[in-house]
Design an enzyme around this catalytic site. Structure first.
Site, short mmCIF file in Angstrom:
data_model
loop_
_atom_site.label_atom_id
_atom_site.label_comp_id
_atom_site.label_asym_id
_atom_site.label_seq_id
_atom_site.Cartn_x
_atom_site.Cartn_y
_atom_site.Cartn_z
N ALA A 66 0.82 -1.21 0.00
CA ALA A 66 0.00 0.00 0.00
C ALA A 66 0.85 1.26 0.00
O ALA A 66 0.47 2.27 -0.60
CB ALA A 66 -0.93 0.00 1.21
N PHE A 67 2.01 1.23 0.63
CA PHE A 67 2.86 2.42 0.70
C PHE A 67 3.30 2.88 -0.68
O PHE A 67 3.51 4.07 -0.90
CB PHE A 67 4.09 2.13 1.58
CG PHE A 67 4.91 3.34 1.87
CD1 PHE A 67 4.45 4.30 2.76
CD2 PHE A 67 6.13 3.53 1.25
CE1 PHE A 67 5.21 5.44 3.03
CE2 PHE A 67 6.89 4.66 1.50
CZ PHE A 67 6.42 5.61 2.41
N GLU A 68 3.42 1.98 -1.63
CA GLU A 68 3.87 2.32 -2.98
C GLU A 68 2.74 2.79 -3.90
O GLU A 68 2.98 3.26 -5.00
CB GLU A 68 4.58 1.12 -3.62
CG GLU A 68 5.92 0.77 -3.00
CD GLU A 68 5.83 0.01 -1.69
OE1 GLU A 68 6.84 -0.02 -0.96
OE2 GLU A 68 4.76 -0.57 -1.38
N ALA A 91 -4.37 -3.13 0.92
CA ALA A 91 -4.86 -3.58 2.22
C ALA A 91 -3.86 -3.16 3.29
O ALA A 91 -2.65 -3.35 3.13
CB ALA A 91 -5.01 -5.10 2.24
N THR A 97 0.78 -3.11 16.83
CA THR A 97 1.29 -1.76 16.99
C THR A 97 0.38 -0.78 16.25
O THR A 97 -0.63 -1.18 15.68
CB THR A 97 2.73 -1.65 16.42
OG1 THR A 97 2.67 -1.80 15.00
CG2 THR A 97 3.64 -2.71 17.02
N HIS A 99 1.31 0.89 13.60
CA HIS A 99 1.86 1.16 12.27
C HIS A 99 0.76 1.31 11.22
O HIS A 99 0.90 2.04 10.25
CB HIS A 99 2.85 0.06 11.85
CG HIS A 99 2.19 -1.15 11.27
ND1 HIS A 99 1.59 -2.11 12.04
CD2 HIS A 99 2.01 -1.51 9.98
CE1 HIS A 99 1.08 -3.03 11.25
NE2 HIS A 99 1.32 -2.70 10.00
#
Length: 127
Positions: A66-68, A91, A97, A99
């Protein structure tokens, strides 16, 4: 809560026919968590086909996670053969945590500028 500029979706009765014929689509899909993302991708492609999109007018681009997705969306925008619409699928799963909060806010914040409307070129008129 959605930003004030969030486009309002039409009510169920006012949508009219969903016609994707003649439009070009770029589907950006994360590879991470394929149980979820592969199902999202299959559903998106099936829906596009059901609405009249031709396979030659749909390009699927897979990215690691997802970050990309925002970088892939930026790369798709300046292309002279830009699509009429970007469909972004990924997703982010809540873990032990926080994050997922950080990642979710970063991805959503980076994608938001791409969520603006531009004039439609279908019949030469703006919408």
């Amino acid at each position: 809560m959605f930003p004030a500029a969030w486009p309002r979706l039409p009510s169920e009765g006012s949508r009219g026919a969903l016609d994707a014929s003649g439009l070009r689509f770029r589907v950006l899909c994360a590879r991470w968590n394929p149980t979820i993302t592969d199902a999202l991708l299959a559903s998106a492609l099936e829906t596009l086909e059901r609405c009249g999109a031709r396979g030659s007018d749909v390009r699927v681009v897979r990215v690691p996670g997802a970050f990309e997705l925002p970088a892939a969306a930026r790369a798709a925008s300046p292309n002279p053969k830009h699509p009429d619409a970007l469909i972004v699928l990924g997703a982010i799963v809540k873990g032990e945590t926080t994050h997922h909060d950080v990642l979710g806010h970063a991805v959503a914040g980076a994608l938001w500028p791409r969520c603006r409307r531009r004039p439609a070129s279908r019949s030469g008129s703006a919408s």
